[in-house]
Design a protein around this motif. Sequence first.
Motif, mmCIF file in Angstrom:
data_model
loop_
_atom_site.group_PDB
_atom_site.id
_atom_site.type_symbol
_atom_site.label_atom_id
_atom_site.label_comp_id
_atom_site.label_asym_id
_atom_site.label_seq_id
_atom_site.Cartn_x
_atom_site.Cartn_y
_atom_site.Cartn_z
ATOM 1 N N GLN A 157 -6.328 8.495 8.986
ATOM 2 C CA GLN A 157 -7.044 7.454 8.233
ATOM 3 C C GLN A 157 -6.454 6.391 7.449
ATOM 4 O O GLN A 157 -5.304 6.863 6.668
ATOM 5 N N LEU A 158 -6.508 5.144 7.490
ATOM 6 C CA LEU A 158 -5.765 4.334 6.581
ATOM 7 C C LEU A 158 -6.340 4.225 5.371
ATOM 8 O O LEU A 158 -7.599 4.244 5.078
ATOM 9 N N VAL A 159 -5.489 4.189 4.507
ATOM 10 C CA VAL A 159 -5.979 3.543 2.938
ATOM 11 C C VAL A 159 -5.661 2.336 2.574
ATOM 12 O O VAL A 159 -4.492 2.034 2.690
ATOM 13 N N LEU A 160 -6.583 1.583 2.226
ATOM 14 C CA LEU A 160 -6.201 -0.012 1.756
ATOM 15 C C LEU A 160 -6.174 -0.248 0.622
ATOM 16 O O LEU A 160 -7.065 0.420 -0.239
ATOM 17 N N HIS A 161 -5.553 -1.100 0.239
ATOM 18 C CA HIS A 161 -5.359 -1.651 -1.159
ATOM 19 C C HIS A 161 -6.590 -2.827 -1.375
ATOM 20 O O HIS A 161 -6.045 -4.170 -0.917
ATOM 21 N N GLU A 162 -7.530 -2.792 -2.215
ATOM 22 C CA GLU A 162 -8.516 -3.804 -2.240
ATOM 23 C C GLU A 162 -7.649 -4.793 -3.281
ATOM 24 O O GLU A 162 -7.995 -6.129 -3.218
ATOM 25 N N CYS A 163 -6.704 -4.583 -4.054
ATOM 26 C CA CYS A 163 -6.069 -5.199 -4.973
ATOM 27 C C CYS A 163 -4.914 -5.833 -4.086
ATOM 28 O O CYS A 163 -4.207 -6.967 -5.096
ATOM 29 N N ASP A 164 -4.659 -5.482 -2.920
ATOM 30 C CA ASP A 164 -3.294 -6.168 -2.206
ATOM 31 C C ASP A 164 -2.082 -5.871 -3.092
ATOM 32 O O ASP A 164 -1.015 -6.634 -2.962
ATOM 33 N N ASN A 165 -2.051 -4.748 -3.735
ATOM 34 C CA ASN A 165 -0.688 -4.326 -4.557
ATOM 35 C C ASN A 165 -0.409 -3.168 -4.044
ATOM 36 O O ASN A 165 -0.913 -2.052 -4.398
ATOM 37 N N PRO A 166 0.520 -3.238 -3.150
ATOM 38 C CA PRO A 166 0.914 -1.877 -2.329
ATOM 39 C C PRO A 166 1.373 -0.696 -3.383
ATOM 40 O O PRO A 166 1.498 0.470 -3.072
ATOM 41 N N SER A 167 1.990 -0.913 -4.350
ATOM 42 C CA SER A 167 2.499 0.022 -5.224
ATOM 43 C C SER A 167 1.213 0.483 -6.397
ATOM 44 O O SER A 167 1.885 1.306 -7.213
#
Length: 158
Positions: free
Chosen positions: A67-77
């Motif tokens: 399952q992928l987990v996505l960052h809604e904030c686009d901040n990978p860290s």
Amino acid sequence: MRPHYTETEYAAAFWRKVRMDGHPRGCWEWTASKNEHGYGRVHRGGVFFKAHRESLRMFGVMVPHEQLVLHECDNPSCVNPSHLTLGSQLDNMKSCRERGRSNRGERNGMAYLTEDQVREIRRRFSGGDGQASIAASMGLGRSAVLKVCKNVRWRHVV
Ligand SMILES: [Zn+2]
């Protein structure tokens, strides 16, 4: 032999590596080791795990490996579970295309504003400019300007 540690000790060590200063709904920055894509990584039982996935696990969300987990904030860290959503590879490609990859905050209805535009809008709004005149002079929709002036989700842009 690997040192033995309990889940509690592991969690304590994990959260010591996270910086949560700033806005409570802002990003929780992973300050320790990161992979080449900027994702936090953490060592557990001889294996590296992605820190944001571990954060979800510690908040009781069991995420299947595929399952992928996505960052809604686009901040990978970022490891703030409220910024994470489960998604498919298709969703990921689609949302990347829609908003570009670089600026966190560019999402959910205000997707086409850059952070620079948000700052400019705030600066002019706090300087007394009306929302309509800001919108007109920046070539933006009035509703987008209104949302920036009102919307808390942009508060991480300072
Ligand atoms: Zn975040």
